[in-house]
Design a protein around this motif. Sequence first.
Motif, mmCIF file in Angstrom:
data_model
loop_
_atom_site.group_PDB
_atom_site.id
_atom_site.type_symbol
_atom_site.label_atom_id
_atom_site.label_comp_id
_atom_site.label_asym_id
_atom_site.label_seq_id
_atom_site.Cartn_x
_atom_site.Cartn_y
_atom_site.Cartn_z
ATOM 1 N N MET A 1 29.234 46.606 33.154
ATOM 2 C CA MET A 1 30.436 46.780 33.956
ATOM 3 C C MET A 1 30.808 48.243 34.083
ATOM 4 O O MET A 1 31.059 48.746 35.156
ATOM 5 N N LYS A 2 30.811 48.955 32.971
ATOM 6 C CA LYS A 2 31.154 50.365 32.995
ATOM 7 C C LYS A 2 30.129 51.147 33.791
ATOM 8 O O LYS A 2 30.446 52.086 34.517
ATOM 9 N N LYS A 5 30.790 50.882 37.570
ATOM 10 C CA LYS A 5 31.865 51.753 38.029
ATOM 11 C C LYS A 5 31.413 53.207 38.059
ATOM 12 O O LYS A 5 31.738 53.963 38.962
ATOM 13 N N GLN A 41 28.617 42.331 39.321
ATOM 14 C CA GLN A 41 29.983 42.411 38.786
ATOM 15 C C GLN A 41 30.779 41.159 39.150
ATOM 16 O O GLN A 41 31.501 40.598 38.318
ATOM 17 N N SER A 128 34.446 46.179 44.376
ATOM 18 C CA SER A 128 34.138 46.425 42.963
ATOM 19 C C SER A 128 35.405 46.461 42.123
ATOM 20 O O SER A 128 35.471 45.864 41.049
ATOM 21 N N ASN A 129 36.436 47.122 42.615
ATOM 22 C CA ASN A 129 37.708 47.157 41.886
ATOM 23 C C ASN A 129 38.339 45.771 41.831
ATOM 24 O O ASN A 129 38.893 45.362 40.809
ATOM 25 N N ASN A 132 37.023 43.672 39.064
ATOM 26 C CA ASN A 132 37.358 44.076 37.700
ATOM 27 C C ASN A 132 38.189 42.973 37.049
ATOM 28 O O ASN A 132 39.173 42.498 37.623
ATOM 29 N N SER A 280 42.883 51.204 38.039
ATOM 30 C CA SER A 280 41.763 52.069 38.388
ATOM 31 C C SER A 280 41.789 52.280 39.890
ATOM 32 O O SER A 280 41.880 51.348 40.658
ATOM 33 N N SER A 303 39.138 51.849 32.629
ATOM 34 C CA SER A 303 39.395 50.411 32.619
ATOM 35 C C SER A 303 40.874 50.184 32.785
ATOM 36 O O SER A 303 41.694 50.912 32.242
ATOM 37 N N ASN A 304 41.190 49.188 33.555
ATOM 38 C CA ASN A 304 42.581 48.912 33.826
ATOM 39 C C ASN A 304 43.274 48.390 32.573
ATOM 40 O O ASN A 304 42.860 47.413 32.000
#
Length: 322
Positions: A1-2, A5, A41, A128-129, A132, A280, A303-304
């Motif tokens: 995941m990271k 982003k 994702q 993508s966001n 999340n 984010s 990360s949110n």
Amino acid sequence: MKMIKTLLLALTFGTLLSGCESESEKVLKELNSVEQMVKSQLDGLKTHLKNGRIQNAVLLQKYGEYIKKNKPEMSEIADALMLDAASDGPAIQSLYDRLNQIKSQIPAAAERGNQGGNELLPELRSISNGANTDIFNMKLSDPVNVLAQMSDGKLPPVSLEGVKEEDKANDQVAHQLVGNPQYGSWQTNSSGGTFWAWYGQYAFFSNLFGGPYRYSTWAGSRGYSYYNDAGRDYYTSPQQRRQYTQTENRVRKSYQSQGQKFQSPYATKPKSTSTKNRLSRPNKFNSSYASNNSSNRSNSSKSNSYRSRSSGRSRSSRGGGK
């Protein structure tokens, strides 16, 4: 995941370095790679939903079951809202639909080289966001809080960290969903007025409002909702964004023609903006193909840390037209 982003934030299409592949071929390869990363994702989010690891999705199911048991006359609308918590529900499916649309546009965009690639990147970042897990969790706070309102104070609403009570103030049931294209759309009547039309499965809310929810009323007095105040960039397709811009411009011109002042529904933000600042945010990124003179120091979105918690304070729901 990271990693996803980081790669998205490090990507843009700029000056290509010399190589055997043409510009179009390199853009095609990179766009396909990014599309696959975003799909991965989304698949991860789907797995989290299926396994009950999204807090507000679990809460949405519990609240829906409570409403169905204690207010059977509202079972149909409860079922419709509970679908947002499903791994194949409309909330996540809309993200897949947008990604599939982007995928179909990749070949033609790649033919235009760097320019075509850059045209697709904003939507890929947005999806993508939206995928999340923390951001998607907060998206579900809107339908959760609608069910809390429908419970007549029996179910506590999700407390939005950083948003003051006065900023959330609006007791009208389902006000959080007005303006969200997942639940309805703005329509124009024969008199030129603009009103919110619920999609069929959510038409029950029309009865609670006692009539159409007018755009002018909503723009000037809407309460806080996650979608309208924080999530629009992630959960609105380019086509929906254009439609909403056209609606706002049309209402603004109507007001101006009558000598009245128009206030955009998005002009006034919650007094406490800490929640939005914690989300984010997509940044402008630099190319992995850019020249050495270009800056490649873009940071990945953090990360949110947007959190939700059940508040002991609850508010009774009430209907009434606007």
